[in-house]
Design a protein around this motif. Structure first.
Motif, short mmCIF file in Angstrom:
data_model
loop_
_atom_site.label_atom_id
_atom_site.label_comp_id
_atom_site.label_asym_id
_atom_site.label_seq_id
_atom_site.Cartn_x
_atom_site.Cartn_y
_atom_site.Cartn_z
N PHE A 25 0.97 -1.19 0.09
CA PHE A 25 0.03 0.13 -0.08
C PHE A 25 0.97 1.50 0.01
O PHE A 25 0.35 2.42 -0.23
CB PHE A 25 -0.98 0.02 1.15
N MET A 26 2.22 1.04 0.38
CA MET A 26 3.13 2.29 0.34
C MET A 26 3.66 2.34 -1.00
O MET A 26 4.34 3.57 -1.32
CB MET A 26 4.15 1.98 1.29
N ALA A 27 3.49 1.43 -1.89
CA ALA A 27 4.34 1.44 -3.21
C ALA A 27 3.30 2.54 -3.91
O ALA A 27 2.38 2.69 -4.11
CB ALA A 27 4.11 0.34 -3.98
N LYS A 28 4.21 3.39 -4.82
CA LYS A 28 3.96 4.38 -5.64
C LYS A 28 4.66 4.38 -7.01
O LYS A 28 5.82 4.41 -6.84
CB LYS A 28 3.96 5.82 -4.91
N ALA A 61 -7.19 3.15 -11.83
CA ALA A 61 -7.73 1.65 -12.08
C ALA A 61 -6.68 0.56 -12.18
O ALA A 61 -6.77 -0.33 -11.38
CB ALA A 61 -8.75 1.78 -13.18
N ILE A 62 -5.59 0.96 -12.92
CA ILE A 62 -4.60 -0.15 -13.39
C ILE A 62 -3.88 -0.58 -11.83
O ILE A 62 -3.65 -1.58 -11.55
CB ILE A 62 -3.47 0.22 -14.32
N TYR A 63 -3.54 0.48 -11.30
CA TYR A 63 -2.54 0.38 -9.94
C TYR A 63 -3.47 -0.46 -9.06
O TYR A 63 -3.17 -1.44 -8.45
CB TYR A 63 -2.45 1.63 -9.32
N MET A 64 -5.03 -0.10 -8.99
CA MET A 64 -5.88 -0.76 -7.95
C MET A 64 -6.01 -2.32 -8.36
O MET A 64 -5.78 -3.00 -7.28
CB MET A 64 -7.18 -0.03 -8.15
N VAL A 65 -6.11 -2.41 -9.69
CA VAL A 65 -6.21 -3.94 -9.95
C VAL A 65 -5.08 -4.74 -9.51
O VAL A 65 -5.02 -5.75 -8.96
CB VAL A 65 -6.54 -4.13 -11.26
N LEU A 66 -3.78 -4.08 -9.93
CA LEU A 66 -2.45 -4.94 -9.48
C LEU A 66 -2.35 -5.05 -8.01
O LEU A 66 -1.97 -6.06 -7.64
CB LEU A 66 -1.59 -4.00 -10.36
N VAL A 87 8.86 6.63 -3.10
CA VAL A 87 8.78 8.16 -2.51
C VAL A 87 9.75 8.91 -3.72
O VAL A 87 9.31 10.32 -4.09
CB VAL A 87 9.74 8.31 -1.27
N VAL A 88 10.67 8.39 -4.12
CA VAL A 88 11.74 9.06 -4.92
C VAL A 88 11.22 9.15 -6.64
O VAL A 88 11.42 10.31 -7.08
CB VAL A 88 13.07 8.41 -4.87
N LEU A 89 10.77 8.17 -6.98
CA LEU A 89 10.28 8.14 -8.38
C LEU A 89 8.89 7.81 -8.66
O LEU A 89 8.87 6.51 -9.02
CB LEU A 89 11.23 7.18 -9.20
N PRO A 90 7.96 8.29 -8.33
CA PRO A 90 6.68 7.93 -8.33
C PRO A 90 6.00 7.79 -9.87
O PRO A 90 6.71 8.68 -10.58
CB PRO A 90 5.86 8.76 -7.47
#
Lengths: 281, 268, 289
Positions: B37-40, B109-114, B265-268
């Motif tokens: 959940f912290m991934a961006k 949407a894509i990030y959510m599905v993943l 954090v660095v390369l979202p």
């Protein structure tokens, strides 16, 4: 090692007595079979031997300890283990060796020793190869042997078995009876076997017959089964060889009544038929 | 047969993942979910995907099983995706009447599905497929051990779980038998409306409950005869102990987690 | 006698196509005649329970046919559900299926599922209870308040109340003491004699079936190994022991007698018969080697 003095029991004040003054002494290392029809009180009697039930009158002493003594309950149950009729309803764990370990775990046995006891107990009942198996995959006979191992692992002095083969098929029954006899002979554990299978009582050292809460007969298998008439009147059966000899004698045939096993019966008939034809011929 | 459901969806094996201490696996799974959940951003997510891939490969569980774990929730995932597509504000790419799809919407949407897919499959592989229910129960019991000090009945809960697990196949078999017996007397479980079919379950549920209570009674007596008196003075045949493999897993997990968070954090 | 049930090359495999598939029934050809008392014996795992569950349509064969009065029960148009009322099956430990508030209502479950009128249902319940020896005093009690033996009889009554043409019982005496077993068997025999129904008794207890059956079929590993009258079957005790069955003790006595050199007939399996045989031999002087 176990002694009952004038044991009387009823489930409540409004119900009749199920046990009416039983005086029984069970000696260390012996194999005692207790026979009785359903409702005779034999199972109720068995439950007094490790304090599942407490007497309404009289006393039960286990190695000198009175079963009503709450402080000694733990010790009494470590001395006298119990195996029940339903193979499923005494198995606690998913794996065989975990179930056998349950008793020692409760006794606080050190971890390394638990391992030793579990292995020994499984070997004693011939289930060592099954130690990793899931308990639900076992047959009835195998489950009962695991249950017996679970008690053996607690190193009891006596094991009471309440109709352990009632729900098993012939193969399972044989396996379990073998394990029970091994336990008695090799490990010296006192056995009290409650059963209604006459054949299982034939191999015991001593047979007690309970009828309507009272002790009807007490003696060696030979002594007890020679009293066929008494047994019939108590709604019990006798092993077929005994039944045959008794029926012949009742018809007036001159044949010795001291017969218990298939072989003895065959021998007796052999001599009878040979001698008769020889006198005639 | 039906009885095999008892071990959940545990797939026996000796892979590296199978052998990690169950307590560690529980902790790592929780950490995995948090980190997820912290991934961006694409790089961060990429690393998570890589981590998941690594776990799947090491566990030697076929991809088929992994996909199977996601299947039941496919509908919810797609529904969420669609919802996100239409309701996130941003640069509109397509619109019709009151509906509009934005670029940000599609991204979200894509990030959510993943995220959901990776969450489910990761948890399944770590806890379900490679950890037997017994190991899981032991792990939970020993993890929650310290709570005993504040009077949480950890041992009793673990014992309840163990016994429940042990009896699941037995009860399933019994349900089968009862159903067959009632069918043999003409019971019908298929026809009729919802109410009728619910009523038809009574001939199964009543005997099952009666039997379950009887079993519980007999089992309790048997346990007492074996000197059971709760956790007081109780020892165990097996206790979980951390080994080299577990420490290695912890180290690797720490590195990966740091990587994922940093990238996020660095390369979202 | 007419044939009431017949199986033709009946095969049944558990687990379908999976790698753990097990063949439970391997080509069973069996004919059951109306009114006969058939004993189905075999060691555990021989397929006898699986087999009888095919006779009332509970299980569907992997291949082969089951015919009821000449009709294929799995053919299109055959009313399979109705078959359950004509071929009644009593499972092992049937007391575990009791669920109703009173014994009477539980026994009535089958007849009610048949769609009969209240009056008809009540009559059948009364009759079935009489067959198993349950008195009026028990009928309004909760089935859970009965003794073990009574519960079993109530469960059996529940199937008898459907007035099946074929009554199949799987180990009806399991777990009972000798006296209880004797009672149940007498009641089953009484039922057969009064109603003329066909009875199939599945058991691995030879002594149970020896006294009651007209015909014995021995199952072994999913096939029919022996089929004949009790005399014929018990006349081969060595074969029975090889098939994993426990021969009655009295048979073993006579096997031993033969070993010792006395030429006696082979098919002795009840004590009564044994006694009569011995007395006859004594009277006639017998044939001794």
């Amino acid at each position: 090692m176990i002694e009952t003095k004038d044991l009387r029991f009823r489930y409540s004040d409004t119900l009749p007595f199920v046990l009416e003054g039983l005086n029984v002494t069970i000696k260390r290392g012996s194999f005692v079979a207790i026979l009785g029809h359903n409702g005779s009180g034999k199972s109720t009697f068995a439950k007094h031997l490790n304090a599942i039930l407490l007497p309404s009158g009289g006393k039960v002493l286990v190695d000198g300890m009175d079963t009503v003594d709450e402080d000694r309950l733990y010790d009494i149950r470590q001395h006298v283990g119990m195996v029940f009729q339903n193979p499923d309803n005494q198995i606690v764990a998913t794996l065989v060796e975990e179930d056998v370990a349950f008793g020692p775990e409760n006794l606080g046995v050190p971890q390394k020793e638990i391992r030793v006891r579990v292995d020994e107990a499984l070997h004693a009942v011939g289930m060592y190869d099954f130690r990793d198996r899931a308990t639900y995959q076992l047959s009835g006979g195998q489950k009962q042997r695991v249950a017996i191992a679970g008690i053996i692992a607690m190193r009891p002095r006596c094991v009471v078995l309440d109709e352990p083969t009632a729900m098993l098929d012939p193969v399972g029954r044989r396996e379990v009876m073998r394990a029970i006899h091994d336990m008695n002979r090799t490990l010296g554990i006192t056995v009290v076997l409650i059963t209604h299978h006459m054949n299982e009582a034939v191999d015991a050292d001593r047979v007690l017959v309970i009828d309507h809460g009272k002790l009807l007969l007490d003696g060696t298998p030979r002594e007890v089964f020679s009293q066929a008439e008494t047994l019939y009147r108590a709604d019990l059966a006798v092993p077929q060889p005994v039944e045959l000899i008794y029926a012949l004698r009742r018809d007036g045939v001159d044949i010795p009544g001291d017969v218990l096993t298939v072989d003895e019966c065959a021998e007796a008939l052999y001599h009878l038929l040979k001698s008769r034809t020889n006198t005639r011929g | 047969m039906l009885k095999d459901i008892s071990l959940g969806q545990y797939i026996p094996g000796t892979s590296v993942i199978h052998r990690i201490d169950p307590r560690l696996k529980i902790v790592l799974t929780l950490a995995y979910i948090v980190v997820l959940f912290m991934a961006k951003g694409p790089l961060s997510y990429g690393l998570v995907l890589l981590t998941l891939g690594l776990i799947i490969v090491l566990s030697r569980i076929g991809v088929r099983f992994v996909l199977r774990s996601v299947r039941p929730l496919l509908f919810i995932i797609l529904f969420t995706a669609v919802l996100n597509m239409f309701y996130v504000d941003g640069d509109v790419l397509w619109s019709w009447w009151i509906l509009k799809i934005t670029r940000q919407g599609i991204e979200t949407a894509i990030y959510m599905v993943l995220r959901i897919a990776m969450l489910i499959s990761g948890t399944f592989v770590l806890l379900n497929y490679t950890t037997s229910p017994i190991m899981l129960t032991d792990g939970i019991e020993q993890l929650l051990g310290p709570l005993k000090k504040i009077h949480v009945p950890v041992h009793e809960l673990a014992m309840m779980m163990t016994i429940a697990l042990r009896f699941i196949p037995t009860l399933i078999e019994e349900t089968d038998k009862i159903m067959s017996a009632q069918k043999a007397r003409g019971a019908d479980f298929e026809t009729g409306n919802v109410i009728r079919r619910a009523k038809a379950l009574i001939p199964i549920l009543v005997p099952l409950f009666v039997s379950a209570f009887r079993r519980a009674d007999e089992l309790a007596v048997a346990m007492e005869c074996r000197c059971y008196r709760g956790s007081e003075g109780r020892t165990r045949l097996r206790t979980l102990k951390l080994q080299g493999l577990d420490y290695a897993a912890m180290a690797i997990a720490a590195v990966l987690a740091a990587g994922i968070i940093t990238l996020g954090v660095v390369l979202p | 006698m007419n044939t009431i049930l017949e199986t033709r090359d009946l095969h049944f495999v558990y687990g379908g196509n999976s790698p753990t598939a097990q063949t439970a029934l391997n080509g069973i050809n069996l004919t059951i005649r109306e009114g006969e008392f058939l004993g189905l014996i075999g060691h555990t795992g021989s397929g006898k329970t699986t087999f009888v569950q095919h006779l009332n349509g509970l299980l569907k064969p992997t291949s082969g046919q089951i015919l009821y009065r000449g009709e294929d029960i799995h053919a299109n148009g055959f009313k399979l559900r109705g078959l359950r009322f004509k071929v009644g099956l009593v499972f092992q430990y049937p007391e575990h299926q009791l669920f109703e508030e009173t014994v009477a209502r539980d026994i009535a479950f089958g007849p009610r599922n048949m769609g009969l009128s209240d009056a008809e249902v009540a009559e059948r319940v009364r009759q079935a209870a009489a067959f198993v020896g349950l008195g009026d005093d028990v009928m309004d009690k909760s089935p859970f308040d009965l003794s073990g033996g009574q519960k079993r009889r109530a469960a059996i009554a529940g199937v008898i109340a459907m007035r099946p043409e074929v009554l199949i019982l799987d180990e009806p005496t399991a777990g009972l003491d000798p006296y209880g077993a004797f009672q149940i068997l007498s009641q089953i025999r009484g039922f057969r004699d009064k109603s003329g129904s066909t009875v199939v008794l599945v058991t691995h207890n030879m002594e149970t079936v020896a006294r009651a059956a007209d015909r014995l079929v021995v199952f072994s590993q999913g096939t029919v190994a022996m089929d004949g009258t009790p005399e014929q079957i018990f006349g081969q005790p060595e074969r029975l022991e090889a098939l994993g069955l426990d021969v009655p003790q009295v048979s073993k006595v006579f096997m031993k007698l033969r070993e010792l050199g006395i030429d006696v007939e082979t098919s002795v399996y009840t004590v009564k018969y044994a006694k009569n045989l011995v007395e006859t031999l004594l009277r006639e002087g017998g044939q001794v080697c």
